[in-house]
Design an enzyme around this catalytic site. Structure first.
Site, PDB file in Angstrom:
ATOM      1  N   TYR A   1      -4.198 -12.773  -0.487  1.00  0.00           N
ATOM      2  CA  TYR A   1      -3.708 -13.625  -1.574  1.00  0.00           C
ATOM      3  C   TYR A   1      -4.114 -15.085  -1.374  1.00  0.00           C
ATOM      4  CZ  TYR A   1      -0.491 -10.315  -3.874  1.00  0.00           C
ATOM      5  OH  TYR A   1       0.066  -9.286  -4.582  1.00  0.00           O
TER       6      TYR A   1
ATOM      7  N   LYS B   1      -5.006  -0.943   7.845  1.00  0.00           N
ATOM      8  CA  LYS B   1      -6.223  -0.169   7.568  1.00  0.00           C
ATOM      9  C   LYS B   1      -7.175  -0.437   8.736  1.00  0.00           C
ATOM     10  CE  LYS B   1      -8.702   2.472   4.809  1.00  0.00           C
ATOM     11  NZ  LYS B   1      -8.359   3.868   4.473  1.00  0.00           N
TER      12      LYS B   1
ATOM     13  N   ASP C   1      -3.374   4.103   3.174  1.00  0.00           N
ATOM     14  CA  ASP C   1      -3.571   5.192   2.201  1.00  0.00           C
ATOM     15  C   ASP C   1      -2.638   6.352   2.523  1.00  0.00           C
ATOM     16  OD1 ASP C   1      -5.060   5.518   4.541  1.00  0.00           O
ATOM     17  OD2 ASP C   1      -6.799   6.414   3.550  1.00  0.00           O
TER      18      ASP C   1
ATOM     19  N   ASP D   1       2.722  -5.433  -1.411  1.00  0.00           N
ATOM     20  CA  ASP D   1       2.869  -5.568  -2.864  1.00  0.00           C
ATOM     21  C   ASP D   1       2.809  -4.185  -3.506  1.00  0.00           C
ATOM     22  OD1 ASP D   1       2.938  -6.865  -5.424  1.00  0.00           O
ATOM     23  OD2 ASP D   1       0.785  -6.484  -5.583  1.00  0.00           O
TER      24      ASP D   1
ATOM     25  N   ASP E   1       6.219  -1.581  -4.818  1.00  0.00           N
ATOM     26  CA  ASP E   1       6.369  -1.049  -6.184  1.00  0.00           C
ATOM     27  C   ASP E   1       6.526   0.468  -6.130  1.00  0.00           C
ATOM     28  OD1 ASP E   1       6.041  -3.540  -7.447  1.00  0.00           O
ATOM     29  OD2 ASP E   1       4.792  -2.663  -9.030  1.00  0.00           O
TER      30      ASP E   1
END
Ligand code: IPM
Ligand code: MG
Length: 355
Positions: free
Chosen positions: A142, A188, A220, A244, A248
């Protein structure tokens, strides 16, 4: 009498309606627990842009830093989607987080027993879920440099320094100590150098918390495991963008994104806000679910003001409203005895506290 100074940022869309209900509940809990609140309303987001030309006016940052805690509604909406990036409400929010130094974003996902049917997953998969996403909030892709775009190319950079990883990891381990003492760090590391540093650093910090069990998971796989068996998680420690996305996803375990609160904390101050957005499509109709914001007010009492008893009272009142079958429209199909408006739901919860 003790009095706390709360900065209120109502923002856009449903923001004002839901923050008003949280204030109603805060006032109820204050009068029954013997303390007071004073509120200072500050502008941010689209409304701040419309009035001042800046989605984050300087007075808002100053006012927030001058308060005991910030209660935040939601920002953004289609109306401002075509502005240049730095004028958009979201840019104001990112700058706000950065300037306040709120590096740790705590996003609990809890399934209320009464609403186990409301999830799109089977009730037996979600009943009893109680996890916390600890998301790094002011670093990563970000904010990383270089970033930019020209006509044929756009680029952002995922950067973490060791110090940034250390401080968010400490937060995750400390929170785990007050929960089930399990941290799953998400990365990752099979592909990204930044994730390798993340993993090694989290391992080092873990040595200071011998009671906490640490595991690692690729992002993942974590996205898949959250749907397959969410009860395996206690604390999920993540970088900014992974958190983020996963938060959700985790929110939908509970059935409605309108239920879940969050806290963003740093060394100076904390910001407490629902995890959902400003829902401009339903704004002004009195149908938004205020529970996520009321629950954020409870987190504010617990984490910023150390008023645990008051926070417990709010949590119990929310549970009671749900178990008695009160539902806002988003949850109307799930064992509703009575459908209520935004402000009726706020009053029901406030009244339970007063009694
Ligand atoms: C969130 C939101 C924000 C984010 C947006 C509005 C900038 O999605 O708080 O999760 O990406 O952090
Ligand atoms: Mg998000």
């Amino acid at each position: 009498m003790k009095s706390y100074k709360i900065a209120l940022i109502k923002g856009d869309g449903i923001g004002p309606e839901i923050v008003d209900e949280a204030v109603k509940v805060l006032d109820a809990v204050a009068s029954c627990c013997g303390f007071g609140f004073s509120y200072d309303e500050l502008l941010m987001g689209g409304i701040a842009y419309d009035i001042t030309g800046d989605p984050l006016p300087a007075e808002t940052v100053a006012g927030a830093l001058n308060s005991d805690a910030v209660l935040f509604g939601a920002i953004g909406g289609e109306k401002w989607d075509n502005l240049p990036r730095e004028k958009r409400p979201e840019s104001g929010l990112l700058r706000f987080r950065k300037e306040l130094g709120v590096y740790a974003n705590l996003r609990p996902a809890v399934v209320y027993d009464e609403l186990a049917n409301a999830s799109s997953l089977k009730p037996e998969i979600v009943r009893g879920v109680d996890l916390m996403v600890v998301r790094e909030l002011i670093g990563g892709i970000y904010f990383g440099e270089p970033k930019g775009r020209d006509a044929n190319k756009g680029w952002n950079t995922m950067v973490y320094t060791k110090d940034e990883i250390v401080r968010i990891a400490h937060q995750a381990f400390k929170i785990a100590m007050s929960r089930q003492k399990r941290v799953c760090s998400i990365d990752k590391a099979n592909v990204l150098d930044v994730s390798q540093l993340w993993r090694e650093t989290v391992e080092e910090v873990a040595k200071e918390y011998p009671e906490v069990e640490l595991s690692h998971m690729y992002v993942d796989n974590a996205a898949m495991q959250l749907i397959r068996d969410p009860k395996q998680f206690d604390v999920m420690l993540t970088g900014n963008i992974f958190g983020d996305i996963l938060s959700d996803e985790a929110s939908m375990l509970s059935g409605s994104i309108g239920l879940l609160p969050s806290a963003s904390v740093g060394a100076k101050i904390g910001v407490y806000e629902p995890i959902h957005g400003s829902a401009p499509d339903i704004a002004g109709q009195g149908i938004a679910n205020p529970i996520a914001t009321i629950s954020s007010a409870s987190m504010m009492l617990r984490y910023a003001l150390n008023e645990n008893e008051a926070a417990d009272k709010i949590d119990a009142a929310i549970k009671r409203a749900l178990s008695e079958g009160y539902r806002t429209g988003d949850l109307a199909q799930f064992d509703a005895k009575e459908i209520c408006s935004t402000s009726e739901m706020g009053s029901i919860i406030a009244n339970y506290i007063a009694k």
